[in-house]
Scaffold this active site. Structure first.
Site, PDB file in Angstrom:
ATOM      1  N   HIS A 138      -7.307 -53.869  32.716  1.00 47.47           N
ATOM      2  CA  HIS A 138      -6.831 -52.292  32.112  1.00 47.47           C
ATOM      3  C   HIS A 138      -7.720 -51.214  32.970  1.00 47.47           C
ATOM      4  O   HIS A 138      -7.167 -50.577  33.512  1.00 47.47           O
ATOM      5  CB  HIS A 138      -6.738 -52.231  30.913  1.00 47.47           C
ATOM      6  CG  HIS A 138      -6.141 -50.899  30.377  1.00 47.47           C
ATOM      7  ND1 HIS A 138      -4.747 -50.627  30.142  1.00 47.47           N
ATOM      8  CD2 HIS A 138      -6.896 -49.795  30.303  1.00 47.47           C
ATOM      9  CE1 HIS A 138      -4.545 -49.309  29.754  1.00 47.47           C
ATOM     10  NE2 HIS A 138      -5.790 -48.810  29.691  1.00 47.47           N
ATOM     11  N   GLU A 139      -9.021 -51.746  32.580  1.00 50.01           N
ATOM     12  CA  GLU A 139      -9.767 -50.869  33.095  1.00 50.01           C
ATOM     13  C   GLU A 139     -10.125 -50.663  34.495  1.00 50.01           C
ATOM     14  O   GLU A 139     -10.423 -49.574  35.156  1.00 50.01           O
ATOM     15  CB  GLU A 139     -11.458 -50.740  32.416  1.00 50.01           C
ATOM     16  CG  GLU A 139     -11.376 -50.657  30.985  1.00 50.01           C
ATOM     17  CD  GLU A 139     -10.777 -49.351  30.573  1.00 50.01           C
ATOM     18  OE1 GLU A 139     -11.264 -48.543  31.337  1.00 50.01           O
ATOM     19  OE2 GLU A 139     -10.519 -49.249  29.329  1.00 50.01           O
ATOM     20  N   HIS A 142      -7.524 -48.527  36.118  1.00 44.40           N
ATOM     21  CA  HIS A 142      -7.756 -47.022  35.817  1.00 44.40           C
ATOM     22  C   HIS A 142      -8.455 -46.648  37.136  1.00 44.40           C
ATOM     23  O   HIS A 142      -8.331 -45.430  37.668  1.00 44.40           O
ATOM     24  CB  HIS A 142      -8.514 -46.803  34.686  1.00 44.40           C
ATOM     25  CG  HIS A 142      -7.641 -46.484  33.457  1.00 44.40           C
ATOM     26  ND1 HIS A 142      -6.598 -45.830  33.364  1.00 44.40           N
ATOM     27  CD2 HIS A 142      -7.897 -46.956  32.196  1.00 44.40           C
ATOM     28  CE1 HIS A 142      -6.111 -45.932  32.156  1.00 44.40           C
ATOM     29  NE2 HIS A 142      -6.808 -46.768  31.421  1.00 44.40           N
ATOM     30  N   GLU A 203      -1.781 -44.720  31.317  1.00 48.04           N
ATOM     31  CA  GLU A 203      -1.867 -45.820  30.315  1.00 48.04           C
ATOM     32  C   GLU A 203      -0.906 -46.891  30.601  1.00 48.04           C
ATOM     33  O   GLU A 203      -1.181 -47.948  30.776  1.00 48.04           O
ATOM     34  CB  GLU A 203      -1.881 -45.506  28.820  1.00 48.04           C
ATOM     35  CG  GLU A 203      -3.192 -44.769  28.343  1.00 48.04           C
ATOM     36  CD  GLU A 203      -4.351 -45.423  28.442  1.00 48.04           C
ATOM     37  OE1 GLU A 203      -4.499 -46.475  27.665  1.00 48.04           O
ATOM     38  OE2 GLU A 203      -5.003 -45.219  29.641  1.00 48.04           O
ATOM     39  N   ASP A 207      -1.807 -50.595  32.145  1.00 42.54           N
ATOM     40  CA  ASP A 207      -1.048 -51.788  31.461  1.00 42.54           C
ATOM     41  C   ASP A 207      -0.250 -52.524  32.402  1.00 42.54           C
ATOM     42  O   ASP A 207      -0.647 -53.701  32.622  1.00 42.54           O
ATOM     43  CB  ASP A 207      -0.099 -51.291  30.516  1.00 42.54           C
ATOM     44  CG  ASP A 207      -0.970 -50.902  28.997  1.00 42.54           C
ATOM     45  OD1 ASP A 207      -2.308 -50.905  29.229  1.00 42.54           O
ATOM     46  OD2 ASP A 207      -0.327 -50.303  28.345  1.00 42.54           O
TER      47      ASP A 207
END
Length: 488
Positions: A138-139, A142, A203, A207
């Protein structure tokens, strides 16, 4: 081996804010008729080069904060896990760096230039390696989607200082999400933007991309939904949300979406990971639990067979004994069971080195590590532990030679420079000691202190004119780096 990084803020916070303000000005005054660079997300908000420079600056400041853990074994594990995901990431523009923060909050974060931090509290509560990997994926998403840069792009109509205030709040949130929220609410740009990190769309995108990355890397795609459920459970049982929920809002819809996406992939049974369980035991025994409680905890876990992998529980008990200075019991477990079963395991070699040094027998550690270092001299766990053992055995020249070789390919490893400084100090080679200290300060972004150390080194250099010339050149490099940040 474990070394906590010394706090070292100095003037660098000001430089960092100045650099963010400069980046914000670039964003605010971009020619509105200029077309963005096709194929690079948010390139007109902040270039990839500037993102890497700012990311490096933030990471230097993070190194100087005491919550950042200097633990080669845990770092090696986290970096390896992260790399297994990054190779399956799309649009990865940076060499990613993963690091640990000693904080019991359930949190992880990403910032400019491919830097990703994980709180020890998140590791303590993750049940499987797939759950931990889901957070990293997930990070990573980003970063690859450049969500911070895209937020800056969305704020182009705000004043430069307002944008700098917004991003400053994000960076404060790295170590303390609640403080970051307060900082952002205090800024004029924050009143309409209550979330710290990213919009709901960001987000959802992270995901979606993260779960796809998780599947390609061979992990259990249900890990994301399972960890969301863990966080939701923490929220129900706590008076306030876990730290990660302050920066990554969690809804029932988001949990359901994660489960629905996981259903699109074939079911995969992933066996428990020994490395994950060892890393989790290390986090609990060294960072989360009090020493006496850690011993009782692992004894009870072994008695009740409440472990996933027995060797990981034994390893936790050995570390707990070490913290209680019961080193002989720790050595018995390490030598008679763990190393006997798995003699190449880095977790065990690291612990055995610390035990032998604590018992006043560093040469036994040197003997244990030598064949492993010969095969893999650039591995940080092996090289740093061997150097530490050699220093403890007063074999300074060998330690320094090993560290110099290691630093040839690990040019920004603060623990290596700290060990080098220690070896030079004990060998009474004070000019070189101050030069090594200067490199440590530079890695913390404290260039003024680094230059001071080099001035001391110059005074100790005596008639060695070649060394003096090198010191003068390094002083110039540090001053140029400082000026480059101010011009950013």
């Amino acid at each position: 081996m474990n070394r906590r990084l010394t706090p070292c803020w100095f003037f660098f916070s000001f430089l960092l804010l100045a650099s963010l303000s400069a980046v914000a000005q670039d964003s605010a005054y971009t020619n509105k008729n200029a077309l963005p660079e096709i194929g690079v997300v948010a390139s007109d908000a902040i270039s990839l080069d500037k993102e890497m420079i700012v990311g490096d600056a933030v990471m230097r400041q993070m190194r100087g904060q005491s919550p950042v853990i200097g633990d080669p074994v845990l770092t090696e594990y986290l970096q390896d896990l992260g790399n297994r995901l990054v190779v399956h990431a799309e649009n990865a523009k940076f060499p990613f760096e993963f690091f640990w923060v000693d904080n019991d909050a359930i949190n992880a974060f990403a910032f400019f230039g491919g830097h990703i931090g994980v709180h020890t509290g998140l590791m303590r509560r993750a049940e499987t390696e797939s759950e931990l990997a889901s957070v990293l994926a997930h990070e990573i998403s980003h970063v690859t989607q450049r969500h911070i840069a895209r937020k800056m792009q969305a704020q182009k109509r705000s004043s430069p200082l307002a944008i700098a205030s917004l991003i400053g709040g994000m960076l404060i949130a790295i170590a303390n999400p609640e403080a970051g929220m307060a900082a952002m609410q205090a800024g004029s740009a924050a009143s309409a933007q209550m979330q710290i990190d990213y919009t709901r769309t960001n987000e959802q995108e992270a995901d979606r991309i993260g779960i796809s990355m998780l599947a390609r890397a061979g992990f259990d795609v249900k890990g994301a939904a399972d960890f969301f459920s863990t966080m939701a459970e923490q929220y129900r049982m706590a008076s306030r949300p876990p730290a990660r929920l302050l920066t990554h809002p969690l809804t029932e819809t988001r949990i359901a979406d994660a489960r629905a996406r996981a259903a699109d992939y074939p079911s995969r049974r992933v066996m428990p990971s020994l490395q994950f369980e060892l890393a989790k035991s290390r986090v609990k025994a060294r960072y989360s639990f009090e020493p006496d409680y850690a011993v009782d905890y692992y004894k009870a876990e072994l008695d009740k067979k409440a472990y996933k992998i027995k060797d990981a529980a034994l390893y936790g008990l050995a570390l707990a004994y070490m913290r209680n200075e019961d080193n002989q019991k720790a050595l018995d477990i390490m030598r008679n069971v763990l190393l006997k079963n798995d003699p190449d395991n880095l977790f065990y070699l690291d612990a055995a080195t610390d035990i032998f040094i604590a018992l006043g027998e560093p040469l036994k550690a040197v003997e244990l590590l030598t064949p492993h270092v010969a095969l893999n001299p650039r591995n940080q766990v092996l090289a740093l532990n061997q150097a530490n053992a050699l220093i403890s055995a007063s074999r300074y020249d060998e330690a320094i030679s090993l560290l110099k070789d290691f630093l040839l390919v690990n040019k920004e490893h603060q623990i290596a420079y700290q060990l080098m400084s220690e070896a030079y100090q004990k060998d009474k080679r004070f000019s070189q000691m101050h030069q090594s200290k200067a490199e440590v300060y530079a890695l913390y972004g404290a260039y003024t202190r680094a230059v001071d150390e080099l001035q001391y080194a110059y005074n100790f250099a005596g008639e060695d004119h070649l060394q003096k010339q090198r010191i003068r050149a390094r002083i110039k490099q540090f001053r140029d780096q400082e000026e480059r940040l101010q011009r950013l």
